[in-house]
Scaffold this motif. Structure first.
Motif, PDB file in Angstrom:
ATOM      1  N   LEU A  43       1.372  65.634  26.090  1.00 24.40           N
ATOM      2  CA  LEU A  43       2.417  64.657  25.525  1.00 24.40           C
ATOM      3  C   LEU A  43       2.065  63.366  26.278  1.00 24.40           C
ATOM      4  O   LEU A  43       2.039  62.314  25.788  1.00 24.40           O
ATOM      5  CB  LEU A  43       3.786  64.988  25.111  1.00 24.40           C
ATOM      6  N   GLN A  44       2.245  63.372  27.603  1.00 29.92           N
ATOM      7  CA  GLN A  44       2.372  62.462  28.450  1.00 29.92           C
ATOM      8  C   GLN A  44       0.714  61.643  28.292  1.00 29.92           C
ATOM      9  O   GLN A  44       0.790  60.519  28.218  1.00 29.92           O
ATOM     10  CB  GLN A  44       2.342  62.985  30.003  1.00 29.92           C
ATOM     11  N   TYR A  45      -0.326  62.684  28.358  1.00 29.90           N
ATOM     12  CA  TYR A  45      -1.677  62.078  28.014  1.00 29.90           C
ATOM     13  C   TYR A  45      -1.645  61.509  26.760  1.00 29.90           C
ATOM     14  O   TYR A  45      -2.284  60.133  26.585  1.00 29.90           O
ATOM     15  CB  TYR A  45      -2.683  63.398  28.131  1.00 29.90           C
ATOM     16  N   LEU A  46      -1.267  61.892  25.515  1.00 31.77           N
ATOM     17  CA  LEU A  46      -1.267  61.114  24.213  1.00 31.77           C
ATOM     18  C   LEU A  46      -0.402  60.123  24.436  1.00 31.77           C
ATOM     19  O   LEU A  46      -0.847  58.946  23.710  1.00 31.77           O
ATOM     20  CB  LEU A  46      -0.730  62.234  23.311  1.00 31.77           C
ATOM     21  N   GLN A  47       0.656  60.092  24.995  1.00 36.20           N
ATOM     22  CA  GLN A  47       1.340  58.592  25.138  1.00 36.20           C
ATOM     23  C   GLN A  47       0.568  57.664  25.553  1.00 36.20           C
ATOM     24  O   GLN A  47       0.625  56.567  25.349  1.00 36.20           O
ATOM     25  CB  GLN A  47       2.751  58.968  25.953  1.00 36.20           C
ATOM     26  N   LYS A  48       0.091  57.890  26.851  1.00 36.24           N
ATOM     27  CA  LYS A  48      -1.081  57.060  27.584  1.00 36.24           C
ATOM     28  C   LYS A  48      -2.110  56.450  26.679  1.00 36.24           C
ATOM     29  O   LYS A  48      -2.353  55.104  26.680  1.00 36.24           O
ATOM     30  CB  LYS A  48      -1.486  57.605  28.712  1.00 36.24           C
ATOM     31  N   GLN A  49      -2.688  57.397  25.943  1.00 33.18           N
ATOM     32  CA  GLN A  49      -3.599  57.020  25.142  1.00 33.18           C
ATOM     33  C   GLN A  49      -3.186  56.219  23.841  1.00 33.18           C
ATOM     34  O   GLN A  49      -3.737  54.937  23.377  1.00 33.18           O
ATOM     35  CB  GLN A  49      -4.257  58.213  24.115  1.00 33.18           C
ATOM     36  N   SER A  50      -2.072  56.371  23.491  1.00 35.09           N
ATOM     37  CA  SER A  50      -1.512  55.532  22.351  1.00 35.09           C
ATOM     38  C   SER A  50      -1.004  54.153  22.789  1.00 35.09           C
ATOM     39  O   SER A  50      -0.903  53.196  22.067  1.00 35.09           O
ATOM     40  CB  SER A  50      -0.314  56.293  21.707  1.00 35.09           C
ATOM     41  N   THR A  54      -5.514  52.721  21.126  1.00 35.33           N
ATOM     42  CA  THR A  54      -5.685  53.854  20.083  1.00 35.33           C
ATOM     43  C   THR A  54      -6.987  54.522  19.654  1.00 35.33           C
ATOM     44  O   THR A  54      -7.071  55.541  18.982  1.00 35.33           O
ATOM     45  CB  THR A  54      -4.603  53.559  18.896  1.00 35.33           C
ATOM     46  N   SER A  55      -8.126  53.680  19.919  1.00 35.93           N
ATOM     47  CA  SER A  55      -9.286  54.245  19.621  1.00 35.93           C
ATOM     48  C   SER A  55      -9.527  55.357  20.513  1.00 35.93           C
ATOM     49  O   SER A  55     -10.667  56.105  20.119  1.00 35.93           O
ATOM     50  CB  SER A  55     -10.366  53.139  19.509  1.00 35.93           C
ATOM     51  N   HIS A  56      -9.106  55.554  21.450  1.00 31.30           N
ATOM     52  CA  HIS A  56      -9.178  56.725  22.453  1.00 31.30           C
ATOM     53  C   HIS A  56      -8.419  58.036  22.266  1.00 31.30           C
ATOM     54  O   HIS A  56      -8.615  58.985  22.855  1.00 31.30           O
ATOM     55  CB  HIS A  56      -9.127  56.195  23.742  1.00 31.30           C
ATOM     56  N   PHE A  57      -7.441  57.858  21.202  1.00 32.73           N
ATOM     57  CA  PHE A  57      -6.660  58.747  20.952  1.00 32.73           C
ATOM     58  C   PHE A  57      -7.390  59.977  20.056  1.00 32.73           C
ATOM     59  O   PHE A  57      -8.516  59.622  19.246  1.00 32.73           O
ATOM     60  CB  PHE A  57      -5.636  58.398  19.900  1.00 32.73           C
ATOM     61  N   PRO A  58      -7.239  61.291  20.317  1.00 29.39           N
ATOM     62  CA  PRO A  58      -8.154  62.306  19.951  1.00 29.39           C
ATOM     63  C   PRO A  58      -7.936  62.307  18.402  1.00 29.39           C
ATOM     64  O   PRO A  58      -6.984  61.796  17.630  1.00 29.39           O
ATOM     65  CB  PRO A  58      -7.325  63.612  20.319  1.00 29.39           C
ATOM     66  N   GLU A  78       8.363  65.650  19.541  1.00 24.87           N
ATOM     67  CA  GLU A  78       7.963  64.438  20.315  1.00 24.87           C
ATOM     68  C   GLU A  78       6.824  63.560  19.854  1.00 24.87           C
ATOM     69  O   GLU A  78       6.848  62.557  20.053  1.00 24.87           O
ATOM     70  CB  GLU A  78       7.714  64.933  21.825  1.00 24.87           C
ATOM     71  N   TYR A  79       5.943  64.252  19.358  1.00 31.57           N
ATOM     72  CA  TYR A  79       4.560  63.781  18.932  1.00 31.57           C
ATOM     73  C   TYR A  79       5.203  62.777  17.771  1.00 31.57           C
ATOM     74  O   TYR A  79       4.608  61.605  17.559  1.00 31.57           O
ATOM     75  CB  TYR A  79       3.818  64.998  18.223  1.00 31.57           C
ATOM     76  N   ARG A  80       6.070  63.201  16.861  1.00 29.56           N
ATOM     77  CA  ARG A  80       6.222  62.267  15.812  1.00 29.56           C
ATOM     78  C   ARG A  80       6.961  60.840  16.405  1.00 29.56           C
ATOM     79  O   ARG A  80       6.794  59.959  15.628  1.00 29.56           O
ATOM     80  CB  ARG A  80       7.714  62.859  15.309  1.00 29.56           C
ATOM     81  N   LYS A  81       7.389  60.890  17.495  1.00 32.42           N
ATOM     82  CA  LYS A  81       7.807  59.615  18.179  1.00 32.42           C
ATOM     83  C   LYS A  81       6.650  58.642  18.648  1.00 32.42           C
ATOM     84  O   LYS A  81       6.754  57.524  18.962  1.00 32.42           O
ATOM     85  CB  LYS A  81       8.710  59.971  19.267  1.00 32.42           C
ATOM     86  N   LEU A  82       5.454  59.216  18.813  1.00 29.82           N
ATOM     87  CA  LEU A  82       4.511  58.513  19.011  1.00 29.82           C
ATOM     88  C   LEU A  82       3.865  57.340  18.073  1.00 29.82           C
ATOM     89  O   LEU A  82       4.274  57.534  16.955  1.00 29.82           O
ATOM     90  CB  LEU A  82       3.205  59.257  19.461  1.00 29.82           C
TER      91      LEU A  82
END
Length: 136
Positions: A43-50, A54-58, A78-82
């Protein structure tokens, strides 16, 4: 060339992550595979990517349900909050050994989850994803 640029695995089982990574690479399904044993770290990784680009988001996430700490359901909350501009182009799949019908039904009724697959990951599952969820 691979189907996707980046896939994220979230599963507390290190051996399962290794096997999944190998299958994804052998099938040339993704250029990059990143594994997390803790949903909180993912989640921390995804938050940083977003936040950054966002082109680096998986483009795809495989998520286990039963994990210590944050389980798959809490992760989804938590993902829903990204930011939607990041998550809208990402397909989230449950990949679990859970055989509880309630878990399967909950996954299928969840807007964020595209589909529930039972472990182990296989080339056939990747083929289903290619055919049904990835526009090419």
């Amino acid at each position: 060339m691979s189907t996707l640029k980046k896939v994220v695995l979230i599963d507390d089982d290190q051996v399962n992550n290794f096997v999944c990574e190998s299958i994804i690479r052998n099938e040339k399904f993704a250029d990059e595979v990143i594994s997390f044993e803790w949903a909180e770290d993912a989640l921390q990784y995804l938050q940083k990517q977003s936040d950054e680009d966002t082109s680096h988001f998986p483009e795809l996430i495989f998520l286990d349900i039963n994990m210590p700490g944050m389980d798959g359901w809490s992760f989804i909350d938590e993902y829903r909050k990204l930011p939607k501009q990041a998550t809208s182009s990402c397909c989230l799949f449950m990949l679990s050994s859970a055989v509880d019908r309630k878990d399967i039904l909950t996954a299928k009724s969840n807007d964020e989850v595209k589909e529930f697959f039972s472990k182990p990951l296989s080339p056939e599952i990747l083929d289903i994803i290619r055919e049904e969820y990835i526009s090419g």
